[in-house]
Design a protein around this motif. Structure first.
Motif, PDB file in Angstrom:
ATOM      1  N   PRO A  57       0.835  -1.216   0.000  1.00  0.00           N
ATOM      2  CA  PRO A  57       0.000   0.000   0.000  1.00  0.00           C
ATOM      3  C   PRO A  57       0.866   1.260   0.000  1.00  0.00           C
ATOM      4  O   PRO A  57       1.889   1.316   0.678  1.00  0.00           O
ATOM      5  CB  PRO A  57      -0.798  -0.110   1.301  1.00  0.00           C
ATOM      6  N   GLY A  58       0.445   2.236  -0.792  1.00  0.00           N
ATOM      7  CA  GLY A  58       1.193   3.487  -0.880  1.00  0.00           C
ATOM      8  C   GLY A  58       2.344   3.414  -1.872  1.00  0.00           C
ATOM      9  O   GLY A  58       3.197   4.290  -1.907  1.00  0.00           O
ATOM     10  N   LEU A  59       2.340   2.394  -2.693  1.00  0.00           N
ATOM     11  CA  LEU A  59       3.352   2.208  -3.725  1.00  0.00           C
ATOM     12  C   LEU A  59       3.291   3.362  -4.720  1.00  0.00           C
ATOM     13  O   LEU A  59       2.210   3.808  -5.091  1.00  0.00           O
ATOM     14  CB  LEU A  59       3.050   0.881  -4.439  1.00  0.00           C
ATOM     15  N   ARG A  60       4.445   3.853  -5.130  1.00  0.00           N
ATOM     16  CA  ARG A  60       4.489   4.892  -6.167  1.00  0.00           C
ATOM     17  C   ARG A  60       4.355   4.259  -7.544  1.00  0.00           C
ATOM     18  O   ARG A  60       4.734   3.104  -7.743  1.00  0.00           O
ATOM     19  CB  ARG A  60       5.820   5.638  -6.118  1.00  0.00           C
ATOM     20  N   VAL A  61       3.855   5.015  -8.490  1.00  0.00           N
ATOM     21  CA  VAL A  61       3.718   4.530  -9.863  1.00  0.00           C
ATOM     22  C   VAL A  61       5.086   4.115 -10.405  1.00  0.00           C
ATOM     23  O   VAL A  61       5.223   3.067 -11.037  1.00  0.00           O
ATOM     24  CB  VAL A  61       3.059   5.600 -10.765  1.00  0.00           C
ATOM     25  N   SER A  62       6.114   4.893 -10.133  1.00  0.00           N
ATOM     26  CA  SER A  62       7.457   4.567 -10.628  1.00  0.00           C
ATOM     27  C   SER A  62       7.968   3.262 -10.030  1.00  0.00           C
ATOM     28  O   SER A  62       8.620   2.462 -10.712  1.00  0.00           O
ATOM     29  CB  SER A  62       8.437   5.705 -10.329  1.00  0.00           C
ATOM     30  N   GLU A  63       7.660   3.008  -8.766  1.00  0.00           N
ATOM     31  CA  GLU A  63       8.068   1.749  -8.120  1.00  0.00           C
ATOM     32  C   GLU A  63       7.315   0.563  -8.736  1.00  0.00           C
ATOM     33  O   GLU A  63       7.894  -0.505  -8.942  1.00  0.00           O
ATOM     34  CB  GLU A  63       7.807   1.803  -6.613  1.00  0.00           C
ATOM     35  N   ALA A  95       4.971  13.950   0.224  1.00  0.00           N
ATOM     36  CA  ALA A  95       6.407  14.259   0.209  1.00  0.00           C
ATOM     37  C   ALA A  95       6.870  14.769  -1.157  1.00  0.00           C
ATOM     38  O   ALA A  95       7.905  15.431  -1.252  1.00  0.00           O
ATOM     39  CB  ALA A  95       7.216  13.020   0.585  1.00  0.00           C
ATOM     40  N   ASP A  96       6.113  14.445  -2.216  1.00  0.00           N
ATOM     41  CA  ASP A  96       6.462  14.878  -3.569  1.00  0.00           C
ATOM     42  C   ASP A  96       5.163  14.989  -4.352  1.00  0.00           C
ATOM     43  O   ASP A  96       4.633  14.005  -4.847  1.00  0.00           O
ATOM     44  CB  ASP A  96       7.408  13.864  -4.226  1.00  0.00           C
ATOM     45  N   ARG A  97       4.637  16.174  -4.444  1.00  0.00           N
ATOM     46  CA  ARG A  97       3.308  16.390  -5.021  1.00  0.00           C
ATOM     47  C   ARG A  97       3.218  15.973  -6.486  1.00  0.00           C
ATOM     48  O   ARG A  97       2.140  15.856  -7.028  1.00  0.00           O
ATOM     49  CB  ARG A  97       2.897  17.848  -4.849  1.00  0.00           C
ATOM     50  N   ARG A  98       4.365  15.714  -7.135  1.00  0.00           N
ATOM     51  CA  ARG A  98       4.333  15.261  -8.534  1.00  0.00           C
ATOM     52  C   ARG A  98       4.084  13.758  -8.627  1.00  0.00           C
ATOM     53  O   ARG A  98       3.734  13.250  -9.688  1.00  0.00           O
ATOM     54  CB  ARG A  98       5.657  15.564  -9.239  1.00  0.00           C
TER      55      ARG A  98
END
Length: 175
Positions: A57-63, A95-98
């Motif tokens: 959960p909370g995985l970034r798209v890039s990850e 932490a990174d709005r992008r």
């Protein structure tokens, strides 16, 4: 064989059969389970992304793109599709709005868990029908299968793989 003769090729048959069996088993399991499902079919990559987001959960798209070995824009497309189906929720990373963080919805959890239960029942029925020695052989093979999976995860991208028997890349294979 003399020093000038090339070494005989390795027997690729077990590796080829292993690979073909894995693909075939997965395809047969999907077909069997789809027959009992009234819900719209999800593509393999969509299911993989949902499982990954469920496990992290909370995985970034890039990850997710890195873990699934897909391009970032391909994962973004999958995310958009799953958000539209109310199976995935995308939130802005504080932490990174992008960046976007991915969370599965309750509907996705229910769907994945129902699929896993049906898959477990199906595979238990098949495995239970095997002779005891074959069930034992499957159990003993699990550590080796985990090592194969980890080896594939750890293998760097290799567009330069040598042209050897058993290393024939077919268009779209594995994608």
């Amino acid at each position: 064989m003399t020093a000038t003769e090339p070494a005989p090729p390795l027997d690729a048959a077990p590796a080829d059969e292993f690979s073909a069996l894995l693909v075939g088993i997965q395809r047969l399991v999907r077909r069997r389970l789809r027959r009992a499902t009234a819900e719209p079919r999800l593509r393999g990559a969509q299911v993989e992304l949902l499982r990954l987001a469920m496990d992290s959960p909370g995985l970034r798209v890039s990850e997710a793109a890195e873990e699934l070995c897909l391009a970032g824009n391909s994962v973004s497309t999958l995310v958009n599709q799953l958000v539209a189906q109310n199976l995935l929720r995308r939130e802005v990373d504080p932490a990174d709005r992008r960046a976007a963080l991915l969370y599965v919805t309750d509907a996705a959890v229910e769907r994945i868990e129902a699929w896993r239960r049906r898959r477990r029942v199906l595979m238990e029925e098949i495995v239970d029908g095997l002779p005891a020695d074959q069930r034992d052989a499957l159990a003993r093979a699990l550590p080796a299968l985990r090592s194969v999976a980890q080896g594939l995860r750890d293998l760097p991208d290799r567009p330069d793989l040598p042209d050897r028997p058993g290393l024939v890349g077919l268009p779209g294979e594995g994608r």
